[in-house]
Design an enzyme around this catalytic site. Sequence first.
Site, short mmCIF file in Angstrom:
data_model
loop_
_atom_site.label_atom_id
_atom_site.label_comp_id
_atom_site.label_asym_id
_atom_site.label_seq_id
_atom_site.Cartn_x
_atom_site.Cartn_y
_atom_site.Cartn_z
CG ASP A 64 -2.06 0.93 1.17
OD1 ASP A 64 -2.03 1.83 0.31
OD2 ASP A 64 -3.00 0.78 1.95
CG ASP A 65 0.20 4.82 0.01
OD1 ASP A 65 -0.65 4.56 -0.87
OD2 ASP A 65 -0.03 5.60 0.94
CB CYS B 100 -5.80 2.46 -2.11
SG CYS B 100 -6.82 3.54 -1.11
CG HIS C 297 -9.93 1.59 0.97
ND1 HIS C 297 -8.91 2.47 0.69
CD2 HIS C 297 -10.81 2.28 1.73
CE1 HIS C 297 -9.15 3.64 1.27
NE2 HIS C 297 -10.30 3.53 1.91
CG ASP D 120 -2.41 0.94 -3.02
OD1 ASP D 120 -1.23 1.31 -2.96
OD2 ASP D 120 -3.24 1.21 -2.14
CG ASN D 121 -1.54 4.44 -4.47
OD1 ASN D 121 -2.65 4.08 -4.04
ND2 ASN D 121 -0.56 4.82 -3.66
#
Length: 477
Positions: A43-44, A83, A134, A309-310
């Site tokens: 995540d990130d 996300c 999410h 996710d990004n």
Amino acid sequence: MIGHGFEKWIFPALLAGLLGCSPAKDQGKESTAPPNIILLMADDLGWGDTGYNGHPVLQTPNLDSIAAEGVALTRFYAAAPVCSPTRGSCLTGRHPNRYGIFSANVGHLPEEELTLAELLKAQGYLTGHFGKWHLGTLTRDTLDANRGGKPQFADEYAPPWLHGFETCFSTESKVPTWDPMRTPEKAAGGVGSQGLGNHFGTFYWNEQGERVENNLKGDDSRVIMDRAIDFITEAADQEEPFFAVIWFHAPHTPVVAGPKYLAQYEANAENEQHYYGCISAMDEQIGRLRSTLKNLGLRQNTLTFFTSDNGPENRKSRPRSLGITKGLSERKRSLKEGGIRVPGLVSFPGTLPAGQTVDKPFSTSDYLPTILELTGIAYPDDRPLDGKSMLPWLAGETDKPAPPLFFDYQGQVAIIDGQYKLYKSEKDAPFELYDLTTDPAELKDQSEANPKIKAKLIDAHRSWRASVSRSLKGTDY
């Protein structure tokens, strides 16, 4: 579709035909079983935040090992620069603008969308989701995370157990990366209304819609992996194929590392210790997963994807968000390369060539078509998919151009077609054109030098946007 019970004799011949080889004989049950599938996601995590991609400090030996034994996708993209939309694309093969997940904490995964979990479950797969969801709220009656339990978000209830996942250990959104139920200090991205040391306000939920109360202390990646390994072990005991989605919270804020991982980077500044430490803790759990697969005799027959996710969070507003893009422009929330180009790994030992790199552009929307082709499962209707199967490129069978990728986020637009990228920064801004092979930092606009290419991509975007508009009107269901 292939019916449940037929896979054990169809799959070896199918895979052999796809990869241009002959089915192996006398290799035991692994050669005749449908493949297990794992989707791993950080995540990130920034494009440059792995050892195999040259980070000067971070230690990620298990991700490095996957890169060495599998396929590294050097131009892999999250479907969006935040996300929730990206997560939707992983499960549906469709751009989330088609069904209203335009950003984080916006919309939910509609009941009518077909997920990988639903499609694989119908063919006899055991399905599990572990970690960050999410894609909607997980409760209507308990205040939870960003939206759960609040009356104005009652219609956003869309937990993973309503989308094909039989086993769940899931949160609506973020939690601290160490002691996930405890609110950490402000520097980590904590405190706020909860108060230091109090419950963070986000719960883990199981497939019964119940809060999980046990084994929630220490490293959050370990907390997640404990449940995923139990699920995989049970699937092995039952001799059933499995689909496991393991979506870590690391290194999203609040960023906290435990003592062991802080010590690993003791020569670095405190914020660096926490950021690097929580990533190394996640990497350690990926190594634990790999060891489990090997010990259970499942490693050769398990297809594993890893990504983020990004791109990395903005470090100016969050002092422990120290991700790097390795020279790519901008970060999370931007459709410039730094916001959407992310680490991409694929492992299928003994099937995909080891140590290969693929430099064609692919995205998280490509997971579903790739997995369906590999397993021989037909998509049941003609609604538009934005992804395509990566198998020919992963197997090294072709070097032809990959189909273009389309991005659309809060007024920003991007299309990536081979070496070229069309980009617009906001709704009324002019389109720009970049050659990513010579200019990955997107510094020199090529519009004047290549007007025909620019015009072609603008037309392609217009056509894609019209298709998305039709989907939003409900024509796909």
